[in-house]
Design a protein around this motif. Structure first.
Motif, PDB file in Angstrom:
ATOM      1  N   PRO A   1      34.204  -3.227  34.879  1.00 19.53           N
ATOM      2  CA  PRO A   1      34.190  -3.498  33.610  1.00 19.53           C
ATOM      3  C   PRO A   1      32.865  -3.830  32.801  1.00 19.53           C
ATOM      4  O   PRO A   1      31.964  -4.041  33.569  1.00 19.53           O
ATOM      5  N   VAL A   2      32.775  -3.230  31.665  1.00 21.63           N
ATOM      6  CA  VAL A   2      31.704  -3.646  30.824  1.00 21.63           C
ATOM      7  C   VAL A   2      31.557  -5.165  30.666  1.00 21.63           C
ATOM      8  O   VAL A   2      30.458  -5.567  30.826  1.00 21.63           O
ATOM      9  N   ASP A   3      32.709  -5.741  30.415  1.00 23.67           N
ATOM     10  CA  ASP A   3      32.656  -6.973  29.848  1.00 23.67           C
ATOM     11  C   ASP A   3      33.912  -7.650  30.696  1.00 23.67           C
ATOM     12  O   ASP A   3      35.110  -7.195  30.313  1.00 23.67           O
ATOM     13  N   SER A   4      33.832  -8.613  31.557  1.00 24.47           N
ATOM     14  CA  SER A   4      34.859  -8.984  32.583  1.00 24.47           C
ATOM     15  C   SER A   4      36.144  -9.763  31.597  1.00 24.47           C
ATOM     16  O   SER A   4      37.257  -9.586  32.111  1.00 24.47           O
ATOM     17  N   ASP A   5      35.640 -10.431  30.503  1.00 19.44           N
ATOM     18  CA  ASP A   5      36.625 -10.994  29.875  1.00 19.44           C
ATOM     19  C   ASP A   5      37.264  -9.965  28.814  1.00 19.44           C
ATOM     20  O   ASP A   5      38.728  -9.932  28.796  1.00 19.44           O
ATOM     21  N   ALA A   6      36.708  -8.977  28.117  1.00 14.24           N
ATOM     22  CA  ALA A   6      37.455  -8.162  27.464  1.00 14.24           C
ATOM     23  C   ALA A   6      38.079  -7.244  28.167  1.00 14.24           C
ATOM     24  O   ALA A   6      38.871  -6.389  27.563  1.00 14.24           O
ATOM     25  N   ALA A   7      37.881  -6.591  29.388  1.00 18.07           N
ATOM     26  CA  ALA A   7      38.654  -5.849  30.152  1.00 18.07           C
ATOM     27  C   ALA A   7      40.117  -6.433  30.501  1.00 18.07           C
ATOM     28  O   ALA A   7      41.147  -5.707  30.617  1.00 18.07           O
ATOM     29  N   ALA A   8      40.328  -7.873  30.419  1.00 15.79           N
ATOM     30  CA  ALA A   8      41.385  -8.279  31.034  1.00 15.79           C
ATOM     31  C   ALA A   8      42.975  -7.966  30.101  1.00 15.79           C
ATOM     32  O   ALA A   8      43.751  -7.444  30.845  1.00 15.79           O
ATOM     33  N   PRO A   9      42.961  -7.780  29.064  1.00 17.50           N
ATOM     34  CA  PRO A   9      44.245  -7.204  28.223  1.00 17.50           C
ATOM     35  C   PRO A   9      44.589  -5.957  28.744  1.00 17.50           C
ATOM     36  O   PRO A   9      45.612  -5.895  29.012  1.00 17.50           O
ATOM     37  N   ALA A  10      43.832  -5.200  28.787  1.00 16.83           N
ATOM     38  CA  ALA A  10      43.946  -3.605  29.155  1.00 16.83           C
ATOM     39  C   ALA A  10      44.539  -3.524  30.569  1.00 16.83           C
ATOM     40  O   ALA A  10      45.444  -2.843  31.219  1.00 16.83           O
ATOM     41  N   VAL A  11      43.704  -4.487  31.484  1.00 12.39           N
ATOM     42  CA  VAL A  11      44.106  -4.557  32.958  1.00 12.39           C
ATOM     43  C   VAL A  11      45.657  -5.037  33.095  1.00 12.39           C
ATOM     44  O   VAL A  11      46.320  -4.815  33.788  1.00 12.39           O
ATOM     45  N   ALA A  12      45.866  -6.311  32.318  1.00 12.73           N
ATOM     46  CA  ALA A  12      47.128  -6.583  32.077  1.00 12.73           C
ATOM     47  C   ALA A  12      48.305  -5.895  31.992  1.00 12.73           C
ATOM     48  O   ALA A  12      49.311  -5.938  32.660  1.00 12.73           O
ATOM     49  N   SER A  13      47.948  -5.116  31.060  1.00 17.79           N
ATOM     50  CA  SER A  13      49.091  -3.758  30.850  1.00 17.79           C
ATOM     51  C   SER A  13      49.098  -2.860  31.763  1.00 17.79           C
ATOM     52  O   SER A  13      50.323  -2.587  32.080  1.00 17.79           O
ATOM     53  N   LEU A  14      48.157  -2.718  32.394  1.00 13.65           N
ATOM     54  CA  LEU A  14      48.443  -1.759  33.741  1.00 13.65           C
ATOM     55  C   LEU A  14      49.157  -2.216  34.841  1.00 13.65           C
ATOM     56  O   LEU A  14      50.243  -1.773  35.405  1.00 13.65           O
ATOM     57  N   LEU A  15      48.776  -3.612  35.129  1.00 12.33           N
ATOM     58  CA  LEU A  15      49.538  -4.166  36.223  1.00 12.33           C
ATOM     59  C   LEU A  15      50.958  -4.578  35.835  1.00 12.33           C
ATOM     60  O   LEU A  15      51.954  -4.598  36.658  1.00 12.33           O
ATOM     61  N   SER A  16      51.309  -5.014  34.502  1.00 19.09           N
ATOM     62  CA  SER A  16      52.732  -5.014  34.217  1.00 19.09           C
ATOM     63  C   SER A  16      53.438  -3.847  34.332  1.00 19.09           C
ATOM     64  O   SER A  16      54.653  -3.860  34.342  1.00 19.09           O
ATOM     65  N   SER A  17      52.902  -2.588  34.380  1.00 20.85           N
ATOM     66  CA  SER A  17      53.377  -1.284  34.398  1.00 20.85           C
ATOM     67  C   SER A  17      53.429  -0.921  36.042  1.00 20.85           C
ATOM     68  O   SER A  17      53.689   0.114  36.222  1.00 20.85           O
TER      69      SER A  17
END
Length: 314
Positions: A101-117
């Motif tokens: 991650p560039v930013d550990s906080d900012a990466a969370a939404p995109a990662v959440a979407s991947l995990l939910s898929s």
């Protein structure tokens, strides 16, 4: 009979089909040499840093060995760009995503979407805040920060003023390296941290930041930089004072950092193993794709490098 005009039309149509195939990530028309292999995306914060270049190289070497089609994306230290890259990887049907991650906080939404898929996600070097990724592979940054503090304190004779050059705000490695250093340096009451400022893990920025800080803190005895690139920028700012009047300690163990330790301008550095980080991340992705279990946390040991032992790290 096929006329010359018809042949041109056919060639044009085929070229258009190939272009579209490449654009959507289809392994056709020679766009990919690994069209039959599992596709994995690795999203790297920046390739304008030797450490992450080594991480990428280690990942690519292991991917080649395992027959994985590894797609590398460089976010150039921009969180929005990295979020878009994660979305693109998901739409292109990758089997797993490795993210630094560039930013550990900012990466969370995109990662959440991947995990939910149900797309496995492996974070490497830096964690993703608040998300339960399938595996996290990183150096022990807290321990490394503490090791740097102990060695710098020893070099300063347990007294003096110190400046901290911080990495990218929001990055887990910034937080952890800073925490390890500050928790340990508190045990040395003769040492006082007089300034902390980010230089975003960048050498040129560290040169400017250090130059500015030295104007108001001309009596500093030590500088702790949370990576070697910033340490090298600080050394440039210090000029002839580096390694003599002011001790500088870095983090990463890059080739340039090790050269500076040999030269004596850099007191020491905390050596990581970026190629091993990349290798382990690809191994984890491969095993997850195959339905195997992998350790959730994989911590890679770091080592203190000073002039006395730098020859061992060539």
């Amino acid at each position: 009979m096929i006329t010359l005009g018809m042949k041109k039309l056919i060639r044009t149509s085929l070229s258009l089909v190939c272009a579209i195939a490449v654009a959507i990530g289809v392994g056709a028309c020679g766009a990919s040499s690994s069209s039959g292999s599992d596709k994995v995306a690795i999203l790297i914060s920046t390739l304008n840093n030797p450490f992450f270049v080594d991480l990428r190289d280690g990942a690519q070497q292991e991917a080649k060995k395992l027959g994985i089609n590894l797609q590398v994306s460089d976010a150039q230290n921009d969180s929005t760009t990295q979020q878009n890259q994660a979305q693109n990887a998901q739409s292109q049907g990758v089997k797993a995503v490795i993210i630094n991650p560039v930013d550990s906080d900012a990466a969370a939404p995109a990662v959440a979407s991947l995990l939910s898929s149900s797309v496995p996600v492996i974070s490497v070097d830096r964690s993703v805040t608040g998300e339960d990724v399938n595996a996290h592979i990183a150096s022990d940054n807290v321990a490394g920060g503490a090791q740097a503090a102990r060695e710098l304190a020893k070099g300063l004779g347990d007294k003096g003023k110190v400046i901290i050059l911080q990495g990218t705000p929001g990055a887990a490695s910034t937080r952890d390296r800073g925490k390890g250093f500050k928790d340990e340096i508190k045990k040395h009451p003769g040492i006082k941290v007089v300034a902390e400022q980010t230089a975003n893990f960048d050498r040129a920025e560290a040169l400017n930041v250090t130059s500015n800080l030295l104007q108001s803190h001309s009596d500093v005895a030590g500088i702790y930089a949370e990576n070697d690139e910033m340490a090298l920028g600080a050394i440039q700012a210090l000029g002839s004072q580096a390694g003599k009047k002011v001790k500088v300690f870095g983090f990463d163990g890059t080739a340039d950092g090790l050269k500076a330790v040999k030269k004596g301008t850099l007191m020491g550095t905390i050596a990581q193993q970026p190629k091993e980080l990349g290798k382990r991340a690809v191994d984890a992705a491969y095993n997850l794709i195959k339905g195997k279990r992998v350790p959730k946390i994989q911590s890679i040991a770091v080592k203190t490098v000073i002039k006395d032992n730098v020859a061992k790290f060539d």
